[in-house]
Design a protein around this motif. Structure first.
Motif, PDB file in Angstrom:
ATOM      1  N   GLN A   8       0.840  -1.187   0.000  1.00 30.96           N
ATOM      2  CA  GLN A   8       0.000   0.000   0.000  1.00 30.96           C
ATOM      3  C   GLN A   8       0.875   1.237   0.000  1.00 30.96           C
ATOM      4  OE1 GLN A   8      -2.616  -0.277   3.389  1.00 30.96           O
ATOM      5  NE2 GLN A   8      -4.098  -1.486   2.255  1.00 30.96           N
ATOM      6  N   ARG A   9       0.488   2.222  -0.803  1.00 34.31           N
ATOM      7  CA  ARG A   9       1.206   3.493  -0.890  1.00 34.31           C
ATOM      8  C   ARG A   9       0.389   4.569  -0.189  1.00 34.31           C
ATOM      9  NH1 ARG A   9       2.455   0.224  -4.896  1.00 34.31           N
ATOM     10  NH2 ARG A   9       4.566   0.267  -5.730  1.00 34.31           N
ATOM     11  N   HIS A  10       1.063   5.359   0.639  1.00 38.97           N
ATOM     12  CA  HIS A  10       0.385   6.392   1.427  1.00 38.97           C
ATOM     13  C   HIS A  10       1.119   7.717   1.258  1.00 38.97           C
ATOM     14  CE1 HIS A  10      -1.514   3.016   3.608  1.00 38.97           C
ATOM     15  NE2 HIS A  10      -0.311   2.478   3.555  1.00 38.97           N
ATOM     16  N   ASN A  11       0.389   8.766   0.961  1.00 41.05           N
ATOM     17  CA  ASN A  11       0.952  10.113   0.902  1.00 41.05           C
ATOM     18  C   ASN A  11       0.305  10.943   1.991  1.00 41.05           C
ATOM     19  OD1 ASN A  11       2.908  10.376  -1.264  1.00 41.05           O
ATOM     20  ND2 ASN A  11       1.233   9.701  -2.569  1.00 41.05           N
ATOM     21  N   HIS A  12       1.122  11.421   2.906  1.00 42.09           N
ATOM     22  CA  HIS A  12       0.634  12.187   4.043  1.00 42.09           C
ATOM     23  C   HIS A  12       0.947  13.670   3.897  1.00 42.09           C
ATOM     24  CE1 HIS A  12      -0.348   8.522   6.245  1.00 42.09           C
ATOM     25  NE2 HIS A  12       0.777   8.029   5.749  1.00 42.09           N
ATOM     26  N   ASN A  13       1.723  14.041   2.904  1.00 38.46           N
ATOM     27  CA  ASN A  13       2.075  15.446   2.732  1.00 38.46           C
ATOM     28  C   ASN A  13       0.920  16.200   2.086  1.00 38.46           C
ATOM     29  OD1 ASN A  13       2.454  15.596  -0.250  1.00 38.46           O
ATOM     30  ND2 ASN A  13       3.955  14.003   0.196  1.00 38.46           N
ATOM     31  N   LYS A  14       1.039  17.497   2.031  1.00 41.68           N
ATOM     32  CA  LYS A  14      -0.040  18.335   1.516  1.00 41.68           C
ATOM     33  C   LYS A  14       0.008  18.509   0.007  1.00 41.68           C
ATOM     34  CE  LYS A  14      -1.671  19.036   5.565  1.00 41.68           C
ATOM     35  NZ  LYS A  14      -2.572  18.057   6.059  1.00 41.68           N
ATOM     36  N   GLY A  15       0.928  17.851  -0.674  1.00 40.20           N
ATOM     37  CA  GLY A  15       0.909  17.879  -2.127  1.00 40.20           C
ATOM     38  C   GLY A  15       2.158  18.351  -2.815  1.00 40.20           C
ATOM     39  N   TRP A  16       3.105  18.985  -2.095  1.00 38.86           N
ATOM     40  CA  TRP A  16       4.274  19.526  -2.789  1.00 38.86           C
ATOM     41  C   TRP A  16       5.070  18.434  -3.476  1.00 38.86           C
ATOM     42  CZ3 TRP A  16       9.332  18.233  -2.199  1.00 38.86           C
ATOM     43  CH2 TRP A  16       9.685  17.520  -1.055  1.00 38.86           C
ATOM     44  N   ILE A  25       5.389   3.361   2.282  1.00 39.31           N
ATOM     45  CA  ILE A  25       4.851   2.129   1.704  1.00 39.31           C
ATOM     46  C   ILE A  25       4.809   1.105   2.822  1.00 39.31           C
ATOM     47  CG2 ILE A  25       5.391   0.148   0.225  1.00 39.31           C
ATOM     48  CD1 ILE A  25       6.236   2.024  -1.929  1.00 39.31           C
ATOM     49  N   THR A  26       3.683   0.423   2.934  1.00 39.30           N
ATOM     50  CA  THR A  26       3.584  -0.677   3.878  1.00 39.30           C
ATOM     51  C   THR A  26       3.480  -1.972   3.089  1.00 39.30           C
ATOM     52  OG1 THR A  26       1.180  -0.445   4.015  1.00 39.30           O
ATOM     53  CG2 THR A  26       2.483   0.725   5.665  1.00 39.30           C
ATOM     54  N   VAL A  27       4.138  -3.007   3.587  1.00 46.42           N
ATOM     55  CA  VAL A  27       4.122  -4.320   2.949  1.00 46.42           C
ATOM     56  C   VAL A  27       3.568  -5.302   3.964  1.00 46.42           C
ATOM     57  CG1 VAL A  27       5.507  -6.135   1.884  1.00 46.42           C
ATOM     58  CG2 VAL A  27       6.159  -3.742   1.578  1.00 46.42           C
ATOM     59  N   GLN A  28       2.560  -6.044   3.546  1.00 44.80           N
ATOM     60  CA  GLN A  28       1.938  -7.006   4.438  1.00 44.80           C
ATOM     61  C   GLN A  28       1.840  -8.346   3.730  1.00 44.80           C
ATOM     62  OE1 GLN A  28      -1.653  -5.536   6.114  1.00 44.80           O
ATOM     63  NE2 GLN A  28      -2.247  -7.494   6.985  1.00 44.80           N
TER      64      GLN A  28
END
Length: 145
Positions: A8-16, A25-28
Motif C-alpha cells: 500500500q502506498r500512502h501520501n501524508h504530505n499536503k501535495g508539494w 509504503i507498507t508491505v503485508q
C-alpha cells in the motif's frame, strides 16, 4: 502469518511532492525482499582495472543508464519498478533534482514513485560518476523465480 501479499502506498504530505515520491509504503504478507546496492553509469567490464564511467559529464544519460541497469536487476529477481518500496539517490550536484525526476518518471514506466531520499554527496565510487541509485523491492513469494 497471512497468505496474502499487499503493498500500500500512502501520501501524508499536503501535495508539494505528489508525483515525485511516496511518503510511506507498507508491505503485508509473505514476500521476498530485494536490496540493490548503488547502481550508476559504470561500464560493464571484466575487471576492476578496466572500470570507467559512461556518459561522462551527462547527468541525464548517466541517470538513464542507472535506471536501465536497475530494471534489468529487478527483472532478474522477478521484480519490476512497481515492486520498489524504497529508493535512495546520491548526486554530486543537487541542482540536478528536476532533471533527475524527469528521467526517473520516464524510467518508472507508469509505476508509482516510491519513498525516495535524494542526497548530495562529495563524491561517488568512481571518477566521473554524477549519480548513483539504490533500491529495495518487495516481491510476493509466488512471483519469485
Amino acid at each position: 502469518m497471512t497468505d496474502s501479499f499487499e503493498i500500500q502506498r500512502h501520501n501524508h504530505n499536503k501535495g508539494w511532492s505528489q508525483g515525485f515520491f511516496t511518503d510511506v509504503i507498507t508491505v503485508q504478507g509473505p514476500a521476498k525482499f530485494i536490496y540493490i546496492s548503488g547502481i550508476a553509469a559504470e561500464a560493464d567490464v571484466a575487471t576492476p582495472a578496466e572500470m570507467h564511467t559512461q556518459a561522462i559529464g551527462d547527468f541525464a544519460e548517466q541517470t538513464r543508464i542507472a535506471y536501465a541497469k536497475l530494471k534489468a536487476l529487478l527483472a532478474a529477481h522477478g521484480a519490476t519498478f512497481h515492486d520498489v518500496v524504497r529508493m535512495t539517490t546520491y548526486v554530486l550536484d543537487r541542482a540536478n533534482v528536476y532533471v533527475y525526476h524527469e528521467v526517473q518518471h520516464e524510467a518508472l514506466e507508469g509505476a508509482p514513485p516510491p519513498p525516495h531520499t535524494f542526497l548530495q554527496v562529495a563524491s561517488l565510487a568512481m571518477p566521473d560518476m554524477l549519480v548513483e541509485v539504490e533500491v529495495t523491492a518487495a516481491v510476493p513469494a509466488d512471483r519469485v523465480p
